[in-house]
Design a protein around this motif. Structure first.
Motif, short mmCIF file in Angstrom:
data_model
loop_
_atom_site.label_atom_id
_atom_site.label_comp_id
_atom_site.label_asym_id
_atom_site.label_seq_id
_atom_site.Cartn_x
_atom_site.Cartn_y
_atom_site.Cartn_z
N CYS A 111 0.88 -1.17 0.00
CA CYS A 111 0.00 0.00 0.00
C CYS A 111 0.92 1.23 0.00
CB CYS A 111 -0.88 -0.02 1.25
SG CYS A 111 -1.79 1.51 1.51
N TYR A 112 0.98 1.91 -1.15
CA TYR A 112 1.98 2.98 -1.29
C TYR A 112 1.42 4.37 -0.99
CZ TYR A 112 4.50 -0.68 -3.77
OH TYR A 112 5.12 -1.85 -4.11
N GLY A 113 0.11 4.52 -1.08
CA GLY A 113 -0.42 5.88 -0.91
C GLY A 113 -1.92 5.88 -0.72
N ILE A 114 -2.48 7.08 -0.69
CA ILE A 114 -3.92 7.24 -0.51
C ILE A 114 -4.68 6.67 -1.72
CG2 ILE A 114 -3.92 9.59 -1.47
CD1 ILE A 114 -6.08 8.38 1.44
N CYS A 115 -3.95 6.47 -2.83
CA CYS A 115 -4.56 5.87 -4.03
C CYS A 115 -4.78 4.37 -3.87
CB CYS A 115 -3.65 6.12 -5.23
SG CYS A 115 -2.00 5.48 -4.93
N ASP A 116 -4.07 3.77 -2.91
CA ASP A 116 -4.12 2.31 -2.73
C ASP A 116 -5.26 1.90 -1.81
OD1 ASP A 116 -2.46 0.63 -4.09
OD2 ASP A 116 -0.70 1.12 -2.88
N PHE A 128 1.83 15.14 -1.37
CA PHE A 128 1.85 13.70 -1.69
C PHE A 128 2.96 13.51 -2.72
CE2 PHE A 128 -3.07 13.35 -1.68
CZ PHE A 128 -3.09 13.36 -0.31
N GLY A 129 3.24 12.26 -3.04
CA GLY A 129 4.24 11.98 -4.08
C GLY A 129 3.80 12.45 -5.46
N CYS A 130 2.52 12.73 -5.64
CA CYS A 130 2.05 13.18 -6.96
C CYS A 130 1.28 14.50 -6.85
CB CYS A 130 1.15 12.12 -7.58
SG CYS A 130 -0.22 11.65 -6.52
N ASP A 131 1.35 15.17 -5.73
CA ASP A 131 0.58 16.41 -5.55
C ASP A 131 1.40 17.38 -4.71
OD1 ASP A 131 -1.20 18.40 -4.88
OD2 ASP A 131 -2.91 17.04 -4.78
N GLY A 181 -7.34 3.82 -6.89
CA GLY A 181 -7.07 5.25 -7.04
C GLY A 181 -6.12 5.57 -8.17
N GLN A 182 -5.76 4.56 -8.97
CA GLN A 182 -4.78 4.81 -10.03
C GLN A 182 -5.35 4.54 -11.43
OE1 GLN A 182 -1.21 2.55 -9.14
NE2 GLN A 182 -0.70 3.85 -7.39
N ARG A 183 -6.68 4.40 -11.50
CA ARG A 183 -7.27 4.12 -12.82
C ARG A 183 -7.55 5.42 -13.53
NH1 ARG A 183 -11.72 0.60 -10.25
NH2 ARG A 183 -10.38 -1.00 -9.36
N ARG A 184 -6.63 5.78 -14.41
CA ARG A 184 -6.79 7.06 -15.11
C ARG A 184 -7.00 6.77 -16.59
NH1 ARG A 184 -4.66 9.22 -10.39
NH2 ARG A 184 -2.74 8.12 -9.94
N LEU A 185 -8.18 6.19 -16.86
CA LEU A 185 -8.49 5.75 -18.21
C LEU A 185 -8.49 6.92 -19.20
CD1 LEU A 185 -9.35 3.49 -20.12
CD2 LEU A 185 -11.72 3.85 -19.40
N THR A 193 0.30 5.40 -16.52
CA THR A 193 -0.48 6.53 -16.00
C THR A 193 -0.89 6.29 -14.54
OG1 THR A 193 -2.50 5.51 -16.87
CG2 THR A 193 -1.41 7.16 -18.28
N ALA A 194 -0.33 5.23 -13.94
CA ALA A 194 -0.76 4.85 -12.59
C ALA A 194 -0.20 5.77 -11.51
CB ALA A 194 -0.34 3.41 -12.31
N CYS A 195 1.13 5.92 -11.46
CA CYS A 195 1.77 6.64 -10.35
C CYS A 195 3.14 7.14 -10.79
CB CYS A 195 1.92 5.67 -9.17
SG CYS A 195 3.07 6.27 -7.91
N PRO A 196 3.44 8.42 -10.60
CA PRO A 196 4.73 8.94 -11.08
C PRO A 196 5.94 8.29 -10.41
CG PRO A 196 3.57 10.58 -9.74
CD PRO A 196 2.61 9.46 -9.98
N ARG A 197 5.73 7.78 -9.19
CA ARG A 197 6.87 7.19 -8.46
C ARG A 197 7.44 5.98 -9.19
NH1 ARG A 197 5.82 7.73 -2.12
NH2 ARG A 197 7.84 6.78 -2.11
N ILE A 198 6.55 5.24 -9.89
CA ILE A 198 6.98 4.01 -10.56
C ILE A 198 8.13 4.31 -11.54
CG2 ILE A 198 6.25 2.23 -12.22
CD1 ILE A 198 3.39 2.56 -10.94
N TRP A 236 1.17 15.67 -10.52
CA TRP A 236 2.01 14.85 -11.40
C TRP A 236 1.28 13.64 -11.99
CZ3 TRP A 236 7.63 14.19 -9.12
CH2 TRP A 236 8.24 15.44 -9.08
N CYS A 237 0.01 13.47 -11.69
CA CYS A 237 -0.68 12.27 -12.20
C CYS A 237 -1.33 12.54 -13.55
CB CYS A 237 -1.75 11.82 -11.22
SG CYS A 237 -1.04 10.98 -9.84
#
Ligand code: SF4
Length: 333
Positions: free
Chosen positions: A55-60, A159-162, A243-247, A289-294, A332-333
């Protein structure tokens, strides 16, 4: 010491009388999550299931899986934000770290004083310290500005993306101080704001200038974009985590690349790992498009794996534009 807001968990259980609950926590809180699960079972005789996946973040979040597990409540621990609940059944539970910043603050004064006015940011576990730190630095003659929060993030929170609380004050400050021990967040502030950034680590009591690290990361990210430039077939990955589904974002990137002559395949993955991507031999480069950290956290990939921001840079590069400001965005997402 890290403290989970157990009282909130217990009062929610008393109020809703669930048969089963799920606990979801980042790796660093797994020990505490196990202790909490044992307490819940003993005190309330409620079946308690710990999500042992990363679980890496609030998106998880695990709202949908919890429903399949017939759980009535999911307690998502440790990614404190301004909201109390998300999804259908997820209740956000704060975890705060009581570690003292006094020593590292004293060590930071000569460095921060040189800049006159600084921006102050931190992550969830230290948010309760931010105003006290501001007062401390002000007493030492350092002007401190903290970015406003909104309905999602709290005052000074990143956050890591905000990075919006840093981004919105970047023109009013000369440098940033980040409270905590997370290089990724500190470097993110430096990249987003393009300002000198110092990480104030309360555990090692050290002040680290992460500005050069940020500049090296930027060079690596730009290099990956150049490597992807010659790709014939690009795989655009949609994250499968809740929280990472950015279709829409993925479809927009696909569309823009196709307009510029690239062939694109859409992919969906839960965990974006090299061992999965090497199975897709026809694809020359990936955009996730899931998470910039990847794309930035040091995982070694055989082929370029760009984040959404790097994908935007690739599109600009295909148009013959400059891409040096890749990360100078608030989200960043
Ligand atoms: S998408 Fe990545 S950076 Fe953003 S909250 Fe989730 S784990 Fe953190």
């Amino acid at each position: 010491m890290i403290r989970i807001d157990e009282e909130k968990v217990f009062s929610e259980i008393r109020e809703r009388n669930p048969k089963t609950v799920v606990l979801n926590a980042p790796e660093g809180l797994m020990m505490k999550a196990q202790e909490l699960a044992l307490k819940i079972q003993e005190l309330f005789n409620v079946k308690t299931i710990i999500i042992a996946d990363p679980c890496y973040g609030i998106c998880d979040t695990f709202d949908e899986e919890a429903e399949r597990l017939e759980a009535d409540i999911v307690f998502h621990i440790g990614h404190n934000i301004a909201l109390e609940r998300i999804g259908k059944n997820t209740v956000l539970i704060n975890a705060i770290d009581d570690v003292e910043f006094d020593e590292v603050l004293r060590a930071s004064i000569p460095t921060l004083k040189k800049y006159g006015t600084i921006g102050l940011c931190t992550i969830a576990p230290y948010l309760h310290k931010i105003e006290k730190v501001q007062s401390f630095l002000k007493e030492e003659g350092i002007e401190v500005i903290i970015g406003k929060g909104n309905q999602l993030i709290r005052k000074g929170q990143v956050f890591g993306c905000d990075f919006r609380t840093a981004f919105e004050i970047k023109d009013d400050v000369k440098a940033f101080a980040f409270l905590g021990q997370s290089i990724f967040h500190a470097v993110g502030i430096a990249l987003s704001t393009n300002k000198p950034t110092f990480m104030l680590d309360p555990y090692y009591k050290e002040v680290s200038d992460v500005t050069e690290m940020a500049s090296n990361l930027l060079k690596k990210a730009i290099l990956s974009v150049y490597k992807a430039l010659d790709a014939n077939l690009i795989g655009v990955i949609i994250g499968l985590k809740e929280g990472q589904r950015r279709l829409e974002r993925a479809l927009k990137i696909k569309d823009e690349l196709e307009k510029r002559g690239k062939k694109v395949l859409l992919l969906a993955l839960r965990e974006v790992k090299n061992e999965r991507l090497i199975q897709l031999q026809k694809i020359d480069a990936f955009i996730q498009t899931a998470c910039p950290r990847i794309s930035m956290n040091g995982e070694i990939f055989d082929k370029p794996v760009l984040s959404a921001l790097q994908a935007e840079a690739l599109i600009r590069l295909l148009d013959g534009k400059d891409i040096n400001d890749i990360f100078q965005r608030c989200i960043w997402c």
